[in-house]
Scaffold this active site. Structure first.
Site, PDB file in Angstrom:
ATOM      1  N   GLU A  12      10.139   8.363 -16.858  1.00 54.74           N
ATOM      2  CA  GLU A  12       8.467   8.943 -17.054  1.00 54.74           C
ATOM      3  C   GLU A  12       8.245   8.538 -18.620  1.00 54.74           C
ATOM      4  OE1 GLU A  12       7.968  13.018 -15.141  1.00 54.74           O
ATOM      5  OE2 GLU A  12      10.429  12.713 -15.491  1.00 54.74           O
ATOM      6  N   HIS A  14       0.525  -1.256  -0.376  1.00 53.18           N
ATOM      7  CA  HIS A  14       0.086  -0.139   0.231  1.00 53.18           C
ATOM      8  C   HIS A  14       0.636   0.913  -0.133  1.00 53.18           C
ATOM      9  CE1 HIS A  14      -3.102  -3.147   0.667  1.00 53.18           C
ATOM     10  NE2 HIS A  14      -2.474  -3.475   2.131  1.00 53.18           N
ATOM     11  N   LYS A  25      15.989  21.906 -10.822  1.00 58.83           N
ATOM     12  CA  LYS A  25      15.665  20.878 -10.974  1.00 58.83           C
ATOM     13  C   LYS A  25      16.186  19.856 -11.984  1.00 58.83           C
ATOM     14  CE  LYS A  25      11.317  19.990 -11.166  1.00 58.83           C
ATOM     15  NZ  LYS A  25       9.926  18.962 -11.306  1.00 58.83           N
ATOM     16  N   SER A  38      15.070  21.570 -15.851  1.00 63.66           N
ATOM     17  CA  SER A  38      13.636  22.349 -16.635  1.00 63.66           C
ATOM     18  C   SER A  38      14.488  23.387 -16.583  1.00 63.66           C
ATOM     19  CB  SER A  38      13.001  22.515 -15.423  1.00 63.66           C
ATOM     20  OG  SER A  38      12.453  23.723 -15.188  1.00 63.66           O
TER      21      SER A  38
END
Ligand code: ARG
Length: 464
Positions: A294, A160, A287, A281
């Site tokens: 991804e 979980h 970043k 970024s």
């Protein structure tokens, strides 16, 4: 592209094809990537026709030479593909006739584009499956290397997405290895059903020429000729199956990706992805984004989509060949390209993953990950498991209240919950004690991880 007129089937037509219809029905822009397989199939067909006494040796040799020249033209970028010639098959056949004259027109004896295209796709897909199998193995090799390095590294295991029990990072990586082993087997199994030869089915019913399908079968490396000509030209189930295997593989890769995305976040900080696999970024200078995982996660979408395209394409199609089937190629090719790209990116990236052991350990120490070990300890001392569960529950509640993990409590504190607890409890409440105790096949103990890595290495070696 030029728009030479189509000579191949012009005989019964009174007017040329509408210009838009010609473009709309053409497949050459995407099926030209099968040129090598198309030529390979034609060489085998011509060779067989000679054995069968349909072509002379001289005719066969002219055809084979002509096809070799065409291949060289294509590879040198000299070949002019024509939309009017519809597809790769008619483009190459027309070029052959242009090169060697009337003999070129004999190549299509006893054959149809229907069995030709089905043969080409199978040859093409077979080659690509072999590359995919190699790439899965390369990724698995990377995982084995990393798992061996990380056999002793402790991290929290989750259910979980909540801290559950400590596990070793190597064990986690070996779970990925297992998923990929099943994917490998699925592709290998799909290959058996791909490697069956439609050639000889002709348009749908077979041919009146004395063809010898065992000859073409052997020349092309197929396992066996297709049993039924109607089935051979029509079904694309093998491509659907390939997309299904690909979808499952990509699904597994999305799971790995999701974990890598989480783990590389500042909140987890379990993993460092080397800069070459990340991008920055344009607005936020701090970043460093995990683009490769991804993107792989996102690419699963198109592969699942292609599986549904092909299922829908095939659904309700009456026997035998229908033009619908021309729509099999783009989804199939894009699936191949996507799977290869994702595997390559992962196989390059995985060996470069760097674990941040201190953060993993720190996270495992938070979240009462050794609570089950305390319960198991009490059971070994004679307490029924349900009672032990209750005792541990209370100790955890106390830990939450006081901000202490179980391993950080004193013996006196622990004994408030049960007087069966002795000072040997600290052996089981440590992270090392917890993982080392799960020492059986499939368990997370470092020794078991090393044994699993060894078995994994043997498995990869057997693949040859
Ligand atoms: N370009 C066609 C395809 O991809 C080749 C077969 C065409 N056959 C036909 N009878 N029109 O399926």
């Amino acid at each position: 592209m030029s728009s030479k007129t189509n000579q191949q089937w012009g005989g019964r037509f009174n007017e040329p094809t509408d210009a838009f219809v010609a473009r709309f029905t053409a497949s050459v822009e995407f099926d030209q990537r099968m040129y090598r397989q198309d030529i390979q199939g034609s060489v085998a067909h011509a060779t067989m026709l000679t054995e069968a006494g349909v072509l002379t040796v001289a005719e066969r040799d002219m055809i084979i030479q002509g096809l070799a020249d065409i291949r060289a033209d294509i590879e040198a970028g000299r070949f002019e593909w024509s939309i009017a010639l519809e597809d790769v098959h008619m483009n190459i056949e027309a070029a052959l006739t242009e090169k060697i004259g009337i003999t070129g027109k004999k190549l299509h004896t006893g054959r149809s584009r229907n069995d030709q295209v089905a043969t080409d796709i199978r040859l093409y897909l077979r080659d690509e499956i072999d590359l995919i199998l190699l790439e899965i193995t390369r990724l698995q090799q990377g995982l084995l290397g990393l798992a061996e390095q990380e056999a002793d590294t402790i991290m929290p295991g989750f259910t979980h997405l909540q801290t559950a029990q400590p596990v070793t990072f190597g064990h986690h990586l070996m779970a990925w290895f297992e998923m990929l082993s099943r994917d490998y087997d699925r592709f290998l199994d799909t290959r058996k059903r791909v490697n069956i030869m439609p050639l000889g089915a002709a348009a749908l019913a077979g041919t009146t020429y004395p063809i010898q399908r065992d000859i073409t079968c052997k020349l092309l490396g197929f396992d066996t000729p297709a049993e039924n000509s109607l089935d051979a030209v029509s079904d694309r189930d093998f491509a659907i199956e390939f997309c299904a295997a690909s979808s499952i593989l990509l699904m597994h890769m999305t799971r790995m990706s999701e974990e890598l995305v989480l783990w590389t976040s500042a909140q987890f900080n379990f993993i460092n992805l080397p800069d070459r696999f990340c991008t920055g970024s344009s607005i936020m200078p701090q970043k460093k984004n995990p683009d490769v995982p991804e993107l792989v996660r996102g690419k699963s979408g198109r592969v699942y989509g292609h599986l549904f395209s092909l299922l829908t394409l095939m659904k309700s199609q009456p026997l035998a060949y229908n033009k619908d089937n021309q729509e099999d190629k783009e989804p199939l090719f894009d699936t191949i390209d996507t799977v290869k790209g994702c595997l390559r990116a992962y196989a390059d990236m995985v060996p470069a993953l760097e674990s941040r052991k201190e953060y993993m350990r720190e996270a495992a120490l938070r979240g009462f990950s050794t609570a089950t070990d305390l319960a198991d300890y009490l059971v070994r001392k004679g307490m029924p498991f349900r009672d032990a569960h209750e005792v541990v529950g209370k100790s955890v509640a106390y830990g939450i209240e006081t901000g202490k993990d179980l391993g950080e409590m004193s013996l006196a504190e622990l004994q408030k919950f049960s007087d069966t607890i002795g000072d040997d409890i600290f052996d089981v409440l440590t992270l090392e004690g917890s993982v080392a105790a799960r020492n059986h096949i499939g368990g997370t103990a470092p020794d078991q991880v090393r044994a699993a890595v060894k078995r994994g290495q043997e498995k990869l070696t057997q693949r040859g």
